[in-house]
Motif scaffolding. Sequence first.
Motif: not given
Length: 181
Positions: A165, A90, A92, A142-144, A119-121
């Motif tokens: 993704p 997790y 960014n 994640p889509e990121s 996770e996203e980010g």
Amino acid sequence: HVAETIPAVAPTCTATGLTEGTKCSACGEILVAQEVVPALGHVYDDDKDATCNVCGEEREVETEEVIIAQGACGASVNWKLLENGTLVIYGNGAMEDCFEVGTQPYAKYLSQITKVVVEEGVIFIGRNAFYGFTAITEVVLPESLMAIEEYAFFGCSAIKTFDIPYNVFYIGPYALRKTGI
């Protein structure tokens, strides 16, 4: 009057019931009125029990997240290993590359990790990130995510499916080699 019994209706976990009553079978006049019996409500052994002991209905139970270990795996990306074998990545940005196998910051838990959730980010899975983690059966991305570096999942032989993704524009050489895919 000719008394006729009106049968009781047992309450359930979610519906009210009625007591036994009596009416006249000739004229229909109520001799003893039925009374409402409140619903029983679900019965569980404890707060963590998901199944009602009375009716068997399942409920959502929030489980406490038990963290076994945690640390950093990038400048602003971290990891935590949960008691259930899930490794959560997790933050960014990018995961760091691991230039030698076995130098992943969570490598000593290799045999315990059965699921990876990014996770996203997180936008980049680093080189050799999960190289040889043979207990991993599931990966959630994640889509990121934009890139999966070389050898990222090399040798993860228990992985049978892998949803990539839409935004992933780069998959490095041998990133999914020797997986179950």
